[in-house]
Motif scaffolding. Structure first.
Motif, PDB file in Angstrom:
ATOM      1  N   CYS A  38       0.839  -1.192   0.000  1.00 62.10           N
ATOM      2  CA  CYS A  38       0.000   0.000   0.000  1.00 62.10           C
ATOM      3  C   CYS A  38       0.884   1.255   0.000  1.00 62.10           C
ATOM      4  O   CYS A  38       1.866   1.297   0.739  1.00 62.10           O
ATOM      5  CB  CYS A  38      -0.889  -0.036   1.245  1.00 62.10           C
ATOM      6  SG  CYS A  38      -1.912   1.409   1.476  1.00 62.10           S
ATOM      7  N   PRO A  39       0.587   2.287  -0.798  1.00 63.70           N
ATOM      8  CA  PRO A  39      -0.630   2.492  -1.581  1.00 63.70           C
ATOM      9  C   PRO A  39      -0.602   1.924  -3.003  1.00 63.70           C
ATOM     10  O   PRO A  39      -1.450   2.309  -3.822  1.00 63.70           O
ATOM     11  CB  PRO A  39      -0.743   4.011  -1.613  1.00 63.70           C
ATOM     12  CG  PRO A  39       0.682   4.467  -1.631  1.00 63.70           C
ATOM     13  CD  PRO A  39       1.428   3.501  -0.758  1.00 63.70           C
ATOM     14  N   VAL A  40       0.351   1.030  -3.309  1.00 62.93           N
ATOM     15  CA  VAL A  40       0.294   0.354  -4.609  1.00 62.93           C
ATOM     16  C   VAL A  40      -1.040  -0.388  -4.733  1.00 62.93           C
ATOM     17  O   VAL A  40      -1.695  -0.357  -5.765  1.00 62.93           O
ATOM     18  CB  VAL A  40       1.479  -0.615  -4.765  1.00 62.93           C
ATOM     19  CG1 VAL A  40       1.335  -1.441  -6.041  1.00 62.93           C
ATOM     20  CG2 VAL A  40       2.792   0.153  -4.768  1.00 62.93           C
ATOM     21  N   GLU A  41      -1.426  -1.081  -3.679  1.00 63.36           N
ATOM     22  CA  GLU A  41      -2.758  -1.671  -3.548  1.00 63.36           C
ATOM     23  C   GLU A  41      -3.371  -1.167  -2.250  1.00 63.36           C
ATOM     24  O   GLU A  41      -2.654  -0.726  -1.345  1.00 63.36           O
ATOM     25  CB  GLU A  41      -2.679  -3.204  -3.501  1.00 63.36           C
ATOM     26  CG  GLU A  41      -2.147  -3.858  -4.755  1.00 63.36           C
ATOM     27  CD  GLU A  41      -3.163  -3.912  -5.882  1.00 63.36           C
ATOM     28  OE1 GLU A  41      -4.349  -3.651  -5.619  1.00 63.36           O
ATOM     29  OE2 GLU A  41      -2.761  -4.217  -7.014  1.00 63.36           O
ATOM     30  N   LEU A  42      -4.678  -1.234  -2.130  1.00 62.71           N
ATOM     31  CA  LEU A  42      -5.308  -0.931  -0.854  1.00 62.71           C
ATOM     32  C   LEU A  42      -4.880  -1.984   0.173  1.00 62.71           C
ATOM     33  O   LEU A  42      -4.625  -3.139  -0.194  1.00 62.71           O
ATOM     34  CB  LEU A  42      -6.829  -0.923  -0.994  1.00 62.71           C
ATOM     35  CG  LEU A  42      -7.432   0.217  -1.814  1.00 62.71           C
ATOM     36  CD1 LEU A  42      -8.926   0.010  -1.979  1.00 62.71           C
ATOM     37  CD2 LEU A  42      -7.146   1.565  -1.168  1.00 62.71           C
ATOM     38  N   PRO A  43      -4.816  -1.635   1.442  1.00 65.89           N
ATOM     39  CA  PRO A  43      -4.384  -2.595   2.466  1.00 65.89           C
ATOM     40  C   PRO A  43      -5.503  -3.570   2.827  1.00 65.89           C
ATOM     41  O   PRO A  43      -5.841  -3.778   4.000  1.00 65.89           O
ATOM     42  CB  PRO A  43      -4.013  -1.690   3.640  1.00 65.89           C
ATOM     43  CG  PRO A  43      -4.918  -0.504   3.495  1.00 65.89           C
ATOM     44  CD  PRO A  43      -5.064  -0.290   2.006  1.00 65.89           C
ATOM     45  N   ASN A  44      -6.046  -4.197   1.808  1.00 64.39           N
ATOM     46  CA  ASN A  44      -7.218  -5.058   1.933  1.00 64.39           C
ATOM     47  C   ASN A  44      -6.769  -6.474   2.292  1.00 64.39           C
ATOM     48  O   ASN A  44      -6.572  -7.315   1.410  1.00 64.39           O
ATOM     49  CB  ASN A  44      -7.994  -5.034   0.608  1.00 64.39           C
ATOM     50  CG  ASN A  44      -9.222  -5.917   0.625  1.00 64.39           C
ATOM     51  OD1 ASN A  44      -9.557  -6.521   1.649  1.00 64.39           O
ATOM     52  ND2 ASN A  44      -9.898  -6.012  -0.507  1.00 64.39           N
ATOM     53  N   VAL A  45      -6.598  -6.747   3.565  1.00 64.83           N
ATOM     54  CA  VAL A  45      -6.060  -8.034   4.006  1.00 64.83           C
ATOM     55  C   VAL A  45      -6.949  -9.190   3.560  1.00 64.83           C
ATOM     56  O   VAL A  45      -6.459 -10.208   3.051  1.00 64.83           O
ATOM     57  CB  VAL A  45      -5.883  -8.048   5.539  1.00 64.83           C
ATOM     58  CG1 VAL A  45      -5.484  -9.439   6.020  1.00 64.83           C
ATOM     59  CG2 VAL A  45      -4.846  -7.021   5.957  1.00 64.83           C
ATOM     60  N   LEU A  46      -8.235  -9.065   3.742  1.00 65.80           N
ATOM     61  CA  LEU A  46      -9.134 -10.166   3.393  1.00 65.80           C
ATOM     62  C   LEU A  46      -9.128 -10.429   1.887  1.00 65.80           C
ATOM     63  O   LEU A  46      -9.236 -11.580   1.449  1.00 65.80           O
ATOM     64  CB  LEU A  46     -10.538  -9.883   3.914  1.00 65.80           C
ATOM     65  CG  LEU A  46     -10.608  -9.982   5.454  1.00 65.80           C
ATOM     66  CD1 LEU A  46     -11.792  -9.220   6.005  1.00 65.80           C
ATOM     67  CD2 LEU A  46     -10.645 -11.434   5.895  1.00 65.80           C
ATOM     68  N   GLY A  47      -8.971  -9.391   1.084  1.00 65.38           N
ATOM     69  CA  GLY A  47      -8.786  -9.593  -0.343  1.00 65.38           C
ATOM     70  C   GLY A  47      -7.481 -10.319  -0.630  1.00 65.38           C
ATOM     71  O   GLY A  47      -7.417 -11.199  -1.497  1.00 65.38           O
TER      72      GLY A  47
END
Length: 533
Positions: A434-443
């Protein structure tokens, strides 16, 4: 006084699930059945019925850029407007209305454009403004585009020498506004630096977002976000937030330096891996070895399959890598190197081997950040060296669609092979970059388990799929191991820090393709609630 949490589905780091746990001060003091937990209750204790909700240790994002995320949250949200080049331009125009100075945005990805098959250029951004500086950073952070105003401001022309470890992209003999890797440095140097209070606001904002994703620990690369600010200023911002009780994520700083003298100054000031507190401590030396796959700047041993005129960019020479890694290792410091291309990995492996030969150490836990494009011989070598892998399973959501195009079928068949590495003896943690990707752990957990995009495309190398427990561990105990903190956090066990997350569904019970949809109900740091849905 203690708090008793009961009637839950508790993943302690082992199966089967248990039912209850007790928090005293900032630690877990008991884990077991509801009946046994309630039997320990005294008059002043709090007893909280979790109504059969799922609980696990707080999530640990083992590689991200917390300060950069806080900064990006104030920029034009290009990740939400990257379906077309026109949408990207309109987003920047809309953002311009509230900005008198620099117009900044981050998150575009040309592979998602429906109206163009190229990266944006200076002339696109000139449509946003010709009288204000405009900067649009690609999602990966390894490429950005500026308008003509910025090129003129920085004096970048067709005669400007190409920087080592970067590229000024040319078109018909003139810069087209695209700057890759080290060529981006003058842009960042020209943007006014924030005050310490601004830094603290960014950190607070990012931490609140992380808590909403269930994250209680972050291994974060923050020293190079603002070139004019020293590591001392960044550390002071974190430490002041900690002293005021406003740091709601435990931060292990991945210390990004680009030259040996500054690293030596840092170490001589007492900053070695492990220095600090349970809330902010010094982690590894972080080096940026190459670029990114999406921007074709990851450093490959063979030309790109879809761009045979390039092999990508090596940010450091072998000599510099040897010097930086050798010095850190000799001082007892851990090292973590951003390594996406296999040619970059060859250099990093060689530097670590050279350092280890000069100063043998048993438990260095040196790591490879990303570890994406790998050959079969390299997988064997990484495991033999017992290196740590800082993986980003969430990258599969995009990279599945481009990896074979970029590197060819043969190389793609041995890449993103994190389960194979784990089975062979390497250790693996997970994160978002993150912020390259959202910090969406479940994803990220879903991608690790399915090896598909979040929309269901794939699978890519399904033999590399993690089990749900392996994926959870990679975001909890695996991250704690990466930072030498496995004795104090990462599991719900007596004596561990009481960092935990309450989820709306049990990831062991739902279908793998719906793990991303599990809601985060609450997040606790040291037994204190820092997020409630």
């Amino acid at each position: 006084m203690k708090t008793i949490y009961y009637n839950a589905q508790v993943y302690t780091g082992q199966l089967p699930l248990t039912e209850a746990f007790i928090v005293e001060a900032d630690q877990f003091s008991f884990v077991g059945s509801t009946a046994d937990a309630l039997a320990l209750a005294e008059e002043e204790d709090r007893c909280i019925d979790l109504a059969n909700q799922f609980v696990c240790a707080g999530f640990n994002d083992s590689h991200m850029h917390l300060l950069s995320y806080g900064n990006a949250l104030n920029m034009a949200p290009l990740h939400e407007h990257t379906g077309s080049l026109e949408d990207l331009i309109q987003c920047l125009k809309d953002h311009k209305t509230s900005r008198k100075g620099w117009i900044l945005g981050r998150g575009w990805n040309q592979d998602y454009f429906s109206d163009s098959n190229r990266m944006p250029n200076r002339w696109d951004l000139d449509r946003v403004s010709t009288s204000q500086p405009v900067v649009a950073v690609r999602a990966c952070g390894h490429a950005l585009v500026v308008n003509s105003y910025v090129l003129d401001l920085l004096g970048i022309s067709g005669d400007t020498p190409q920087p080592e470890g970067g590229q000024i992209v040319m078109e018909n003999g003139v810069p087209n506004g695209l700057l890759l890797d080290n060529a981006m440095d003058p842009v960042y140097a020209a943007i006014p630096s924030p005050s310490r209070e601004d830094l603290k606001d960014m950190i607070r904002l990012a931490c609140r977002k992380l808590n909403s994703y269930g994250i209680t620990s972050s291994q974060s690369d923050d020293y190079c976000v603002f070139p004019d600010l020293s590591w001392r200023e960044i550390n002071a911002a974190f430490q002041e937030l900690e002293a005021s009780g406003k740091l709601t994520v435990r931060v292990n700083e991945q210390c990004n330096f680009t030259n040996l003298p500054v690293l030596q100054e840092f170490v001589q000031a007492g900053n070695l891996t492990g220095a600090g507190s349970n809330l902010f401590r010094i982690g590894p030396l972080k080096l940026l070895g190459d670029g990114a796959l999406g921007a074709r700047t990851a450093f490959l041993s063979k030309p790109y399959a879809d761009a045979p005129d390039t092999r990508g960019i090596a940010v450091f020479t072998q000599e510099v890598l040897d010097d930086m890694i050798g010095y850190a290792h000799g001082q007892g410091m851990q090292v973590a190197v951003h390594t996406i291309g296999d040619a970059c990995l060859d250099r990093v492996i060689a530097a670590i081997e050279k350092a280890q030969a000069a100063h043998p150490r048993v438990d260095h836990r040196h790591g490879i950040v990303h570890c994406q494009i790998t050959r079969g011989d390299q997988l064997e070598k990484l495991a033999e060296m017992t290196l740590h892998i800082y993986a980003q399973s969430i990258f599969l959501d995009y990279d599945i669609q481009i990896v074979e195009q970029r590197v060819g079928k043969e190389m793609a068949a041995t890449s993103y092979s994190w389960k194979t590495l784990q089975e062979k003896g390497a250790t693996v943690s997970n994160g978002s970059d993150c912020p390259v990707e959202l910090p969406n752990v479940l994803g990220g957990i879903q991608c690790a388990v399915t090896r598909r995009t979040l929309s269901g495309n794939g699978p890519y190398l399904p033999k590399e799929a993690f089990s749900v427990s392996q994926a959870l561990d990679s975001f909890t105990s695996g991250g704690a191991y990466a930072s030498f903190e496995e004795q104090i956090k990462g599991k719900i066990q007596p004596g561990m820090l009481a960092d935990f997350v309450v989820l709306g569904d049990n990831p062991f019970a739902v279908t793998a393709s719906s793990i991303k949809d599990i809601p985060v109900r609450a997040t606790y740091l040291g037994g204190k609630q820092v997020y409630c849905a």
